[in-house]
Design a protein around this motif. Structure first.
Motif, PDB file in Angstrom:
ATOM      1  N   ALA A  49       1.328  -1.318  -0.143  1.00 36.69           N
ATOM      2  CA  ALA A  49       0.236  -0.224   0.248  1.00 36.69           C
ATOM      3  C   ALA A  49       0.525   1.255   0.053  1.00 36.69           C
ATOM      4  CB  ALA A  49      -0.628   0.131   1.233  1.00 36.69           C
ATOM      5  N   PHE A  50       2.303   1.276   0.837  1.00 33.82           N
ATOM      6  CA  PHE A  50       3.293   2.247   0.369  1.00 33.82           C
ATOM      7  C   PHE A  50       3.400   3.167  -0.795  1.00 33.82           C
ATOM      8  CE2 PHE A  50       6.964   4.243   0.542  1.00 33.82           C
ATOM      9  CZ  PHE A  50       6.794   5.166   1.641  1.00 33.82           C
ATOM     10  N   THR A  51       3.438   2.175  -1.967  1.00 37.80           N
ATOM     11  CA  THR A  51       3.713   2.893  -3.310  1.00 37.80           C
ATOM     12  C   THR A  51       1.572   4.252  -3.321  1.00 37.80           C
ATOM     13  OG1 THR A  51       4.737   1.382  -3.879  1.00 37.80           O
ATOM     14  CG2 THR A  51       3.817   1.932  -5.712  1.00 37.80           C
ATOM     15  N   LEU A  52       0.515   3.342  -3.407  1.00 43.90           N
ATOM     16  CA  LEU A  52      -0.179   3.867  -3.677  1.00 43.90           C
ATOM     17  C   LEU A  52      -0.318   5.212  -2.547  1.00 43.90           C
ATOM     18  CD1 LEU A  52      -2.833   0.703  -4.355  1.00 43.90           C
ATOM     19  CD2 LEU A  52      -1.586   1.940  -5.742  1.00 43.90           C
ATOM     20  N   GLN A  53       0.291   5.131  -1.050  1.00 44.22           N
ATOM     21  CA  GLN A  53       0.127   5.864  -0.282  1.00 44.22           C
ATOM     22  C   GLN A  53       0.747   7.322  -1.228  1.00 44.22           C
ATOM     23  OE1 GLN A  53       0.964   4.211   3.364  1.00 44.22           O
ATOM     24  NE2 GLN A  53      -0.901   3.267   3.235  1.00 44.22           N
ATOM     25  N   VAL A  54       1.871   6.487  -1.490  1.00 38.93           N
ATOM     26  CA  VAL A  54       2.822   7.956  -2.082  1.00 38.93           C
ATOM     27  C   VAL A  54       1.594   9.107  -3.053  1.00 38.93           C
ATOM     28  CG1 VAL A  54       5.308   8.070  -3.262  1.00 38.93           C
ATOM     29  CG2 VAL A  54       5.097   6.792  -0.562  1.00 38.93           C
ATOM     30  N   ILE A  55       1.570   8.670  -3.302  1.00 38.87           N
ATOM     31  CA  ILE A  55       1.396   9.289  -5.202  1.00 38.87           C
ATOM     32  C   ILE A  55      -0.116   9.915  -4.902  1.00 38.87           C
ATOM     33  CG2 ILE A  55       2.458   7.604  -6.382  1.00 38.87           C
ATOM     34  CD1 ILE A  55      -0.145   6.148  -7.363  1.00 38.87           C
ATOM     35  N   GLY A  56      -0.857   9.544  -3.256  1.00 33.87           N
ATOM     36  CA  GLY A  56      -2.152  10.763  -3.453  1.00 33.87           C
ATOM     37  C   GLY A  56      -3.065   9.366  -3.739  1.00 33.87           C
ATOM     38  N   SER A  57      -3.224   7.957  -3.543  1.00 35.69           N
ATOM     39  CA  SER A  57      -4.475   7.101  -3.570  1.00 35.69           C
ATOM     40  C   SER A  57      -5.587   6.933  -2.407  1.00 35.69           C
ATOM     41  CB  SER A  57      -4.245   5.498  -4.263  1.00 35.69           C
ATOM     42  OG  SER A  57      -3.296   5.388  -4.961  1.00 35.69           O
ATOM     43  N   SER A  58      -6.754   7.126  -2.731  1.00 29.54           N
ATOM     44  CA  SER A  58      -7.668   6.720  -1.709  1.00 29.54           C
ATOM     45  C   SER A  58      -7.853   5.915  -1.100  1.00 29.54           C
ATOM     46  CB  SER A  58      -8.697   7.397  -1.932  1.00 29.54           C
ATOM     47  OG  SER A  58      -9.629   6.205  -3.471  1.00 29.54           O
ATOM     48  N   ARG A  59      -8.396   5.787  -0.102  1.00 31.00           N
ATOM     49  CA  ARG A  59      -7.604   5.030   1.103  1.00 31.00           C
ATOM     50  C   ARG A  59      -8.898   3.937   0.246  1.00 31.00           C
ATOM     51  NH1 ARG A  59      -7.064   4.744   6.535  1.00 31.00           N
ATOM     52  NH2 ARG A  59      -7.988   2.673   7.860  1.00 31.00           N
ATOM     53  N   GLY A  60      -9.956   4.039   0.241  1.00 27.07           N
ATOM     54  CA  GLY A  60     -11.073   2.732  -0.907  1.00 27.07           C
ATOM     55  C   GLY A  60     -10.413   2.673  -1.385  1.00 27.07           C
ATOM     56  N   PHE A  61      -9.564   2.972  -2.383  1.00 26.70           N
ATOM     57  CA  PHE A  61      -8.894   2.024  -4.082  1.00 26.70           C
ATOM     58  C   PHE A  61      -7.639   1.493  -3.108  1.00 26.70           C
ATOM     59  CE2 PHE A  61      -5.693   2.031  -6.839  1.00 26.70           C
ATOM     60  CZ  PHE A  61      -6.016   2.002  -7.186  1.00 26.70           C
ATOM     61  N   ILE A  62      -7.288   1.956  -2.092  1.00 30.34           N
ATOM     62  CA  ILE A  62      -5.882   1.512  -1.287  1.00 30.34           C
ATOM     63  C   ILE A  62      -6.275  -0.144  -0.412  1.00 30.34           C
ATOM     64  CG2 ILE A  62      -4.235   0.884  -0.003  1.00 30.34           C
ATOM     65  CD1 ILE A  62      -4.079   4.026   0.132  1.00 30.34           C
ATOM     66  N   GLN A  63      -7.285  -0.466   0.143  1.00 30.46           N
ATOM     67  CA  GLN A  63      -7.909  -1.474   0.225  1.00 30.46           C
ATOM     68  C   GLN A  63      -8.983  -2.589  -0.493  1.00 30.46           C
ATOM     69  OE1 GLN A  63      -8.385  -2.079   3.494  1.00 30.46           O
ATOM     70  NE2 GLN A  63      -7.409  -0.772   4.490  1.00 30.46           N
ATOM     71  N   GLN A  64      -9.252  -1.884  -1.411  1.00 27.49           N
ATOM     72  CA  GLN A  64      -9.335  -2.311  -2.469  1.00 27.49           C
ATOM     73  C   GLN A  64      -7.949  -3.157  -3.914  1.00 27.49           C
ATOM     74  OE1 GLN A  64     -12.624  -0.732  -5.457  1.00 27.49           O
ATOM     75  NE2 GLN A  64     -12.143  -2.765  -7.316  1.00 27.49           N
ATOM     76  N   ALA A  65      -7.307  -2.298  -4.026  1.00 32.20           N
ATOM     77  CA  ALA A  65      -5.960  -2.973  -5.297  1.00 32.20           C
ATOM     78  C   ALA A  65      -4.938  -3.629  -3.984  1.00 32.20           C
ATOM     79  CB  ALA A  65      -5.399  -1.325  -4.695  1.00 32.20           C
ATOM     80  N   VAL A  66      -4.732  -3.624  -2.910  1.00 37.26           N
ATOM     81  CA  VAL A  66      -4.102  -4.061  -2.452  1.00 37.26           C
ATOM     82  C   VAL A  66      -4.535  -5.702  -2.323  1.00 37.26           C
ATOM     83  CG1 VAL A  66      -2.253  -5.129  -0.132  1.00 37.26           C
ATOM     84  CG2 VAL A  66      -2.349  -2.035  -1.056  1.00 37.26           C
ATOM     85  N   PRO A  67      -5.720  -6.051  -1.914  1.00 37.68           N
ATOM     86  CA  PRO A  67      -5.439  -7.814  -1.614  1.00 37.68           C
ATOM     87  C   PRO A  67      -5.835  -8.347  -2.918  1.00 37.68           C
ATOM     88  CG  PRO A  67      -7.478  -6.363  -0.588  1.00 37.68           C
ATOM     89  CD  PRO A  67      -6.604  -5.369  -0.991  1.00 37.68           C
ATOM     90  N   GLU A  68      -6.331  -7.734  -3.987  1.00 39.51           N
ATOM     91  CA  GLU A  68      -6.576  -7.969  -5.554  1.00 39.51           C
ATOM     92  C   GLU A  68      -4.590  -8.580  -5.907  1.00 39.51           C
ATOM     93  OE1 GLU A  68      -8.501  -5.236  -7.608  1.00 39.51           O
ATOM     94  OE2 GLU A  68     -10.308  -5.514  -6.792  1.00 39.51           O
ATOM     95  N   VAL A  69      -3.830  -7.449  -5.439  1.00 41.52           N
ATOM     96  CA  VAL A  69      -2.757  -8.348  -6.522  1.00 41.52           C
ATOM     97  C   VAL A  69      -1.719  -8.987  -5.621  1.00 41.52           C
ATOM     98  CG1 VAL A  69      -1.266  -5.892  -4.816  1.00 41.52           C
ATOM     99  CG2 VAL A  69      -0.658  -7.071  -6.996  1.00 41.52           C
ATOM    100  N   LEU A  70      -1.971  -9.205  -4.150  1.00 44.04           N
ATOM    101  CA  LEU A  70      -1.369  -9.472  -3.025  1.00 44.04           C
ATOM    102  C   LEU A  70      -2.413 -10.906  -3.657  1.00 44.04           C
ATOM    103  CD1 LEU A  70      -1.497  -8.384   0.402  1.00 44.04           C
ATOM    104  CD2 LEU A  70       0.155  -9.220  -1.589  1.00 44.04           C
TER     105      LEU A  70
END
Length: 368
Positions: A102-123
């Protein structure tokens, strides 16, 4: 997608350029291997694509952008479209698997909802579902590399750069990582991988770009690794076989000397030559030391006792101190008939030398 136009890269303090007039183009969706010996310029190509370095001459165009004219302020935005995987993983040790990705998405300013969805998918894509709360030190090397790949893919980049991603992994785990990269490439991501793994390159039959001393010498589609003479060989050297033969020869020599010493001791005791032969009885009492026991001087039998027949049963001699018993071949004199004509002292000598008959009840099994 990626284009090198007569690229030359010189580093300060070096006379020879790291890259010299390199010219190639990678199309969208390709899987390209960069091969060559250490120092041939593979990593320099990847750093130029990632815009960590700029060319001394020529142009590097990635995703339609001339990286030499790209301002430093726009580099972070450009790198959102390029993922990178390295040999040493480069994970944050104090963050969990989920937090590292999630750190990569946090650096570029992604929303919390997008992080909670994208990280489990890529894992789940890289096979790490259910391990979101683990720390890097709780993972194997292959799992840590999967976390690094997930971190590079979480932003859905168009290009994935891999610099020796299997260099620190065992062969079985390396196969899993290569299968994962091939699956990522099949989804449309362009993959450029620098590697020394000749076996993977030969088996996958993808495009191969070979560099030698900074110069492009081969650009072959569906090619193999090529010259493997510079790769180290795992075959044992001849000196190892010679050392094993020498050690075996030394052991046999010690055994031969031990048998000859025992034979000489018996010969001196009986007054004639005795030929040692191997006896098949597996268990014998011997001294703990590997050397042959020293012969004990016994008084020579008198002429009367030698000529007169011995009819009386010899008195049993007290048993010596029990010695550790080992399973090893022993020698026994051939002229067994002569043993009945010796006196009690000489029989005791043979027993102490380990050359007498061993009663069956004294034999010890292999589990004693």
């Amino acid at each position: 997608m990626i284009r090198f136009e007569n690229v030359t890269k010189r580093f300060r303090g070096t006379a020879k350029p790291a890259l010299s007039n390199v010219d190639f183009e990678v199309l969208r969706g390709e899987f390209v291997f960069l091969v060559g010996a250490s120092g041939s310029g593979k990593s320099s190509c990847l750093r130029l694509i990632l815009r960590e370095e700029t060319p001394s001459d020529g142009r590097v165009v990635v995703l339609g952008r001339d990286l030499r004219s790209l301002s430093n302020r726009k580099v972070p935005y450009f790198r959102r479209h390029v993922g990178a995987v390295f040999q040493d993983f480069r994970l944050l040790p104090n963050k969990t698997v989920f937090q590292n990705v999630a750190f990569t998405l946090q650096v570029i300013g992604s929303s919390r909802g997008f992080i909670q969805q994208a990280v489990p998918e890529v894992l789940a894509l890289v096979g790490l579902a259910g391990k979101e709360k683990r720390f890097p030190h709780e993972l194997s090397g292959g799992e840590q590399q999967r976390v690094a790949i997930a971190r590079a893919l979480v932003n859905r980049p168009q290009v994935l750069l891999a610099d020796e991603p299997t260099g620190n992994l065992d062969p079985a785990t390396s196969v899993d990582i290569m299968q994962l990269l091939a699956r990522i490439n099949s989804s449309g991501t362009t993959v450029v991988m620098a590697t020394h793994e000749a076996g993977f390159v030969d088996q996958m039959k993808r495009r191969v770009i070979e560099l030698v001393d900074g110069e492009l010498v081969r650009d072959e589609r569906h090619g193999g690794y090529g010259d493997t003479s510079s790769l180290p060989s795992l075959a044992p050297g001849p000196e190892q076989g010679a050392a094993a033969v020498a050690a075996l020869t030394a052991v046999l020599e010690v055994q031969r000397e031990t048998a000859m010493s025992a034979s000489a001791a018996v010969s001196s005791a009986y007054g004639h030559d005795v030929t040692p032969v191997a006896v098949e009885e597996p268990v014998i009492p011997v001294d703990a030391a590997p050397s042959a026991p020293e012969p004990v001087e016994q008084p020579a039998p008198s002429a009367e006792s030698a000529s007169a027949p011995q009819h009386a049963e010899p008195e049993p001699e007290p048993d010596p101190e029990p010695a550790p018993e080992t399973r090893a071949p022993r020698t026994q004199p051939v002229p067994i008939a002569d043993i009945a004509e010796v006196d009690v002292a000489e029989l005791g000598l043979a027993d102490r030398l380990g050359l007498g008959q061993t009663p069956p009840e004294d034999e010890v099994g292999p589990t004693s």
